[in-house]
Design a protein around this motif. Structure first.
Motif, PDB file in Angstrom:
ATOM      1  N   PHE A  13       0.913  -1.399   0.037  1.00  0.00           N
ATOM      2  CA  PHE A  13      -0.118   0.009   0.077  1.00  0.00           C
ATOM      3  C   PHE A  13       0.852   1.244   0.071  1.00  0.00           C
ATOM      4  CE2 PHE A  13      -3.524  -2.573   2.697  1.00  0.00           C
ATOM      5  CZ  PHE A  13      -3.903  -3.142   1.291  1.00  0.00           C
ATOM      6  N   ARG A  14       1.797   1.309   0.867  1.00  0.00           N
ATOM      7  CA  ARG A  14       2.843   2.485   0.869  1.00  0.00           C
ATOM      8  C   ARG A  14       3.467   2.472  -0.438  1.00  0.00           C
ATOM      9  NH1 ARG A  14       4.182   0.276   6.117  1.00  0.00           N
ATOM     10  NH2 ARG A  14       5.899  -0.796   5.046  1.00  0.00           N
ATOM     11  N   ALA A  15       4.016   1.548  -1.153  1.00  0.00           N
ATOM     12  CA  ALA A  15       4.782   1.567  -2.461  1.00  0.00           C
ATOM     13  C   ALA A  15       3.708   1.963  -3.601  1.00  0.00           C
ATOM     14  CB  ALA A  15       5.373   0.116  -2.584  1.00  0.00           C
ATOM     15  N   ASP A  16       2.341   1.776  -3.305  1.00  0.00           N
ATOM     16  CA  ASP A  16       1.727   2.058  -4.550  1.00  0.00           C
ATOM     17  C   ASP A  16       1.201   3.572  -4.716  1.00  0.00           C
ATOM     18  OD1 ASP A  16      -0.451   1.328  -6.620  1.00  0.00           O
ATOM     19  OD2 ASP A  16      -1.758   2.155  -5.083  1.00  0.00           O
ATOM     20  N   GLY A  17       1.646   3.981  -5.898  1.00  0.00           N
ATOM     21  CA  GLY A  17       1.838   5.404  -6.293  1.00  0.00           C
ATOM     22  C   GLY A  17       0.330   5.983  -6.331  1.00  0.00           C
ATOM     23  N   ARG A  18      -0.870   5.299  -6.383  1.00  0.00           N
ATOM     24  CA  ARG A  18      -2.000   5.614  -6.842  1.00  0.00           C
ATOM     25  C   ARG A  18      -2.771   6.496  -5.106  1.00  0.00           C
ATOM     26  NH1 ARG A  18      -1.128   1.178  -9.117  1.00  0.00           N
ATOM     27  NH2 ARG A  18      -1.515   1.174 -11.161  1.00  0.00           N
ATOM     28  N   GLY A  19      -2.051   5.681  -4.065  1.00  0.00           N
ATOM     29  CA  GLY A  19      -2.519   6.479  -2.648  1.00  0.00           C
ATOM     30  C   GLY A  19      -3.966   5.853  -2.574  1.00  0.00           C
ATOM     31  N   PHE A  20      -4.390   4.621  -3.130  1.00  0.00           N
ATOM     32  CA  PHE A  20      -5.702   4.115  -2.892  1.00  0.00           C
ATOM     33  C   PHE A  20      -6.507   3.884  -1.806  1.00  0.00           C
ATOM     34  CE2 PHE A  20      -8.793   0.613  -3.368  1.00  0.00           C
ATOM     35  CZ  PHE A  20      -9.955   1.074  -4.008  1.00  0.00           C
ATOM     36  N   ILE A  21      -5.347   2.975  -0.810  1.00  0.00           N
ATOM     37  CA  ILE A  21      -5.985   2.789   0.562  1.00  0.00           C
ATOM     38  C   ILE A  21      -5.788   4.117   1.527  1.00  0.00           C
ATOM     39  CG2 ILE A  21      -5.476   1.364   2.538  1.00  0.00           C
ATOM     40  CD1 ILE A  21      -6.895  -0.021   0.046  1.00  0.00           C
ATOM     41  N   ARG A  22      -6.689   4.489   2.410  1.00  0.00           N
ATOM     42  CA  ARG A  22      -6.779   5.412   3.118  1.00  0.00           C
ATOM     43  C   ARG A  22      -6.160   4.769   4.536  1.00  0.00           C
ATOM     44  NH1 ARG A  22     -12.797   7.432   1.800  1.00  0.00           N
ATOM     45  NH2 ARG A  22     -12.120   8.348  -0.510  1.00  0.00           N
ATOM     46  N   ARG A  23      -5.529   5.677   5.499  1.00  0.00           N
ATOM     47  CA  ARG A  23      -4.981   5.404   6.822  1.00  0.00           C
ATOM     48  C   ARG A  23      -6.230   5.972   7.631  1.00  0.00           C
ATOM     49  NH1 ARG A  23      -0.347   4.215   9.918  1.00  0.00           N
ATOM     50  NH2 ARG A  23      -0.177   5.049  11.932  1.00  0.00           N
ATOM     51  N   THR A  24      -7.254   5.127   8.029  1.00  0.00           N
ATOM     52  CA  THR A  24      -8.705   5.817   8.636  1.00  0.00           C
ATOM     53  C   THR A  24      -8.310   6.188   9.975  1.00  0.00           C
ATOM     54  OG1 THR A  24      -9.161   3.263   9.200  1.00  0.00           O
ATOM     55  CG2 THR A  24     -10.232   4.464   6.951  1.00  0.00           C
ATOM     56  N   PRO A  25      -8.890   7.100  10.616  1.00  0.00           N
ATOM     57  CA  PRO A  25      -8.828   7.619  12.001  1.00  0.00           C
ATOM     58  C   PRO A  25      -9.271   6.608  13.118  1.00  0.00           C
ATOM     59  CG  PRO A  25     -10.264   9.011  10.782  1.00  0.00           C
ATOM     60  CD  PRO A  25     -10.245   7.822   9.640  1.00  0.00           C
ATOM     61  N   LEU A  26      -8.308   6.789  14.085  1.00  0.00           N
ATOM     62  CA  LEU A  26      -8.926   5.814  15.368  1.00  0.00           C
ATOM     63  C   LEU A  26      -9.168   7.135  16.384  1.00  0.00           C
ATOM     64  CD1 LEU A  26      -8.498   3.243  16.794  1.00  0.00           C
ATOM     65  CD2 LEU A  26      -6.291   4.355  17.762  1.00  0.00           C
ATOM     66  N   TRP A  27     -10.433   6.944  16.734  1.00  0.00           N
ATOM     67  CA  TRP A  27     -11.243   7.774  17.544  1.00  0.00           C
ATOM     68  C   TRP A  27     -11.123   7.425  19.070  1.00  0.00           C
ATOM     69  CZ3 TRP A  27     -16.829   9.405  16.532  1.00  0.00           C
ATOM     70  CH2 TRP A  27     -17.212  10.762  17.198  1.00  0.00           C
ATOM     71  N   ALA A  56     -11.948  -2.878   1.169  1.00  0.00           N
ATOM     72  CA  ALA A  56     -10.992  -2.376   0.035  1.00  0.00           C
ATOM     73  C   ALA A  56      -9.423  -2.745   0.236  1.00  0.00           C
ATOM     74  CB  ALA A  56     -11.152  -0.806   0.183  1.00  0.00           C
ATOM     75  N   ARG A  57      -9.210  -3.117   1.477  1.00  0.00           N
ATOM     76  CA  ARG A  57      -7.617  -3.771   1.978  1.00  0.00           C
ATOM     77  C   ARG A  57      -7.391  -4.605   1.528  1.00  0.00           C
ATOM     78  NH1 ARG A  57      -5.444  -0.328   6.332  1.00  0.00           N
ATOM     79  NH2 ARG A  57      -7.133   1.290   7.444  1.00  0.00           N
ATOM     80  N   GLY A  58      -8.142  -5.548   1.696  1.00  0.00           N
ATOM     81  CA  GLY A  58      -8.105  -7.122   1.231  1.00  0.00           C
ATOM     82  C   GLY A  58      -8.103  -7.197  -0.395  1.00  0.00           C
ATOM     83  N   MET A  59      -8.935  -6.710  -0.963  1.00  0.00           N
ATOM     84  CA  MET A  59      -9.220  -6.702  -2.339  1.00  0.00           C
ATOM     85  C   MET A  59      -8.072  -6.052  -3.211  1.00  0.00           C
ATOM     86  SD  MET A  59     -11.901  -8.333  -2.292  1.00  0.00           S
ATOM     87  CE  MET A  59     -12.716  -9.017  -0.912  1.00  0.00           C
ATOM     88  N   TYR A  60      -7.718  -4.950  -2.766  1.00  0.00           N
ATOM     89  CA  TYR A  60      -6.384  -4.147  -3.202  1.00  0.00           C
ATOM     90  C   TYR A  60      -5.138  -4.870  -3.053  1.00  0.00           C
ATOM     91  CZ  TYR A  60      -4.438  -0.053  -5.364  1.00  0.00           C
ATOM     92  OH  TYR A  60      -3.707   0.740  -6.431  1.00  0.00           O
TER      93      TYR A  60
END
Length: 313
Positions: A13-27, A56-60
């Motif tokens: 995910f970090r290496a993918d230049g598209r930035g598709f996966i978001r780092r979602t908030p922890l509330w 999205a994480r698993g599929m990507y």
């Protein structure tokens, strides 16, 4: 499946230049803010993920880790895994075909079409849609993404747990996780590996892991109820079953009434518009199915938001 696989998924995910996966908030909230007698409740807001769910994480990760044939990708899904696969396929510019059961919500089917997927509605439940999907995959040679029972899919889901630990600065005492086929809890259990108590939550009308634990093996169960469109797998996945036996502390069942009440509470009190499957964690706390210790930090994985907003009125 272990922490190394999850680290590899996070690296993709970090290496993918598209930035598709978001780092979602922890509330991070005091327990009292949710009416719970514990030190803190952490809400991992994964409903804010691309495509509206953790899927999205698993599929990507599955698509990034494998060559994609000319026929593209294919999946059977009650909705969220299909939406995630369609979004990932669009990001990568490849065709996508999704088989959904009739129980899948119209809102999810419409979202699939908006993402450019070819949608095939067939079968009363997920297992029947999966059978049709597998037949089609043999014809076309498309890359199959399974909703929950592939190593890359589980590892992608496990990156949620990696983020929880990084964002919280420590491991929580307990993590409450909704279970359908088990991909989400498998990934989270693989990461925490008994360093936190991982608790499986299921609707009473879709008790796949609960029934497997009682029987000592996975077995088919009838599924239905308020969360069946996303927690409607009739049998827990093989990967989830293997990891659950080692790293899942307990499996709890919740009635539809408690799930619905928690879903409405998340909307009315916190303006979090989430689907029923995402409300099981709060339901377990409010219904006292899971009773934390006073000093405990509990994490709820708020896993999806693909719903018709009118259902929250």
């Amino acid at each position: 499946m272990d922490r190394h696989d999850i680290d590899m998924a996070a690296a993709r995910f970090r290496a993918d230049g598209r930035g598709f996966i978001r780092r979602t908030p922890l509330w991070q909230l005091p327990g009292a803010a949710l009416g719970v007698d514990c030190a803190e409740v952490w809400l991992k807001l994964e409903h804010l993920q691309v495509s509206g769910s953790f899927k999205a994480r698993g599929m990507y990760n599955r698509l990034l880790a494998n060559p994609i044939p000319p026929a593209g990708v294919i999946v059977a899904s009650g909705g969220n895994a299909g939406i995630a696969t369609a979004a990932a396929a669009r990001a990568l510019g490849v065709p996508c075909e999704v088989f959904v059961p009739t129980v899948s919500s119209p809102a999810k089917q419409q979202k699939l079409r908006e993402l450019g997927a070819r949608v095939v509605v067939t079968g009363a439940v997920y297992a029947e849609a999966l059978e049709a999907c597998l037949g089609r995959q043999r014809e076309t040679g498309a890359l199959l993404t399974h909703a929950y029972d592939q190593p890359e899919v589980v590892a992608g889901a496990g990156t949620i747990a990696l983020e929880i630990e990084e964002q919280g600065g420590r491991t929580p005492d307990a993590v409450l996780v909704s279970v359908g086929g088990g991909g989400l809890i498998a990934g989270i259990a693989a990461w925490f590996a008994s360093r936190s108590r991982v608790i499986a939550l299921e609707p009473e009308l879709a008790p796949t892991l609960y029934r497997a634990r009682a029987a000592g093996r996975p077995e088919d169960v009838a599924v239905g109820g308020i969360a069946a469109d996303s927690l409607g797998a009739k049998r827990v996945g093989a990967i989830a079953w293997e990891l659950a036996q080692r790293h899942v502390a307990d499996a709890l069942l919740l009635p539809d009434e408690a799930i619905r009440a928690a879903q409405l509470a998340l909307w009315k009190e916190f303006k979090l518009a989430v689907e029923p499957a995402a409300a099981l964690g709060l339901a377990a706390l409010l219904a006292r199915a899971y009773v934390p210790r006073a000093e405990e930090t509990v994490t709820l994985v708020v896993c999806g938001a693909n719903l018709d907003p009118a259902t929250l009125s």
